[in-house]
Design a protein around this motif. Sequence first.
Motif, short mmCIF file in Angstrom:
data_model
loop_
_atom_site.label_atom_id
_atom_site.label_comp_id
_atom_site.label_asym_id
_atom_site.label_seq_id
_atom_site.Cartn_x
_atom_site.Cartn_y
_atom_site.Cartn_z
N THR A 198 0.84 -1.18 0.00
CA THR A 198 0.00 0.00 0.00
C THR A 198 0.88 1.24 0.00
N LEU A 199 0.37 2.30 -0.59
CA LEU A 199 1.12 3.54 -0.78
C LEU A 199 0.35 4.66 -0.10
N GLU A 200 1.02 5.41 0.81
CA GLU A 200 0.35 6.48 1.55
C GLU A 200 1.19 7.75 1.50
N LEU A 201 0.52 8.87 1.28
CA LEU A 201 1.19 10.17 1.27
C LEU A 201 1.19 10.73 2.70
N ILE A 202 2.39 10.97 3.22
CA ILE A 202 2.53 11.47 4.59
C ILE A 202 2.62 12.99 4.62
N LYS B 167 0.04 -3.32 7.41
CA LYS B 167 0.59 -4.04 8.57
C LYS B 167 0.79 -3.11 9.76
N SER B 168 1.24 -1.87 9.49
CA SER B 168 1.47 -0.93 10.60
C SER B 168 0.17 -0.63 11.34
N VAL B 169 -0.96 -0.61 10.63
CA VAL B 169 -2.25 -0.39 11.27
C VAL B 169 -2.71 -1.65 11.98
N SER B 170 -2.52 -2.79 11.35
CA SER B 170 -2.92 -4.06 11.96
C SER B 170 -2.19 -4.29 13.28
N ASP B 171 -0.93 -3.88 13.34
CA ASP B 171 -0.13 -4.09 14.55
C ASP B 171 -0.67 -3.29 15.74
N THR B 172 -1.46 -2.23 15.48
CA THR B 172 -2.01 -1.43 16.58
C THR B 172 -3.29 -2.03 17.14
N LEU B 173 -3.86 -3.01 16.45
CA LEU B 173 -5.11 -3.61 16.91
C LEU B 173 -4.83 -4.72 17.91
N PRO B 174 -5.70 -4.89 18.91
CA PRO B 174 -5.51 -5.98 19.87
C PRO B 174 -5.78 -7.32 19.22
N ALA B 175 -5.33 -8.37 19.91
CA ALA B 175 -5.53 -9.72 19.39
C ALA B 175 -7.01 -10.08 19.29
#
Length: 303
Positions: free
Chosen positions: A47-51, A174-182
Amino acid sequence: MLRHLRTILIVTTIAAIVWAFAEAESLRPLNAEIDLALVSDPASTRTLELIDPKPDSRLGPGTAIRVIGEIEGPAATLAQIERILGDPIRLSAGDPGMPKDPGTWPISLRDLLRDHPALRGRGMVIRRVEPATITLRIDDLVERQLPIRVELPEGETDGPAESRPRSTTVLLPKSVSDTLPADAIALARIDQTTWDRLVPGRRETVPGIRLEIPGVPSDTPSLRVRPPVVDISLAVRMRTSTLRVATVPVHLRIPPVELALFDVEIPEQDRVLIDVVVSGPADLVRQIEDRSFPLIATVTLTY
């Protein structure tokens, strides 16, 4: 004389052609607005995101910004460039001048535009671009299976509210998924307006409830929820209420043919019931309370 005129005509024609060619090849400046659109291939795992800078929502859905470019080139070439820049320049991870590996990357727009296939090799020079750089984030896309939880307004149901299907598949960075709880969930929310339309005591199906992923903004790049909507099956519990009525009159019911056969007497203390408690559907209890539905105790007498 005729030969002299012919020579003049030939020389003039050649001079005009040379002038026109020189004019077309002379360098001219061009200040152009350039729309850049960041595109993620639906089949890609990136995925590509403009920061920085932030996307310009005025340019429509997706991730896009508008920059100013100072370009120099032959007049004929600049005419072609203007036509090309009439549409957004599409940028994807791995394109010439674009990184392809996960990470946060500063990008020189001058170099990026110079190497872009739509502009490369056209005999132009990009003097300046404002802003000079942008910052991109490239991330891996991961897939998660989330159970669906139904959220209802205040009220009770007969049995649990059930979603169909019971779970959803979410594709997100993945960076967003890593912030979600199990134990992350997808949320199907029944709003108050929909709840008020349901008939108490009857099991109904509410179709097309859009799923939310708590902790994940809906504008997250490349976020995909499959399915995005679900049907909810539920039965609203009959709304009950309780009312205490100070006095309730007692009436007799007797077939007319038997009226002459009996003398009926009711002690005075039994002609009215005291402190009667009424419980039942809230709308019916409300009619008793506002006296639009009179409450009467009835004794039926037959032979």
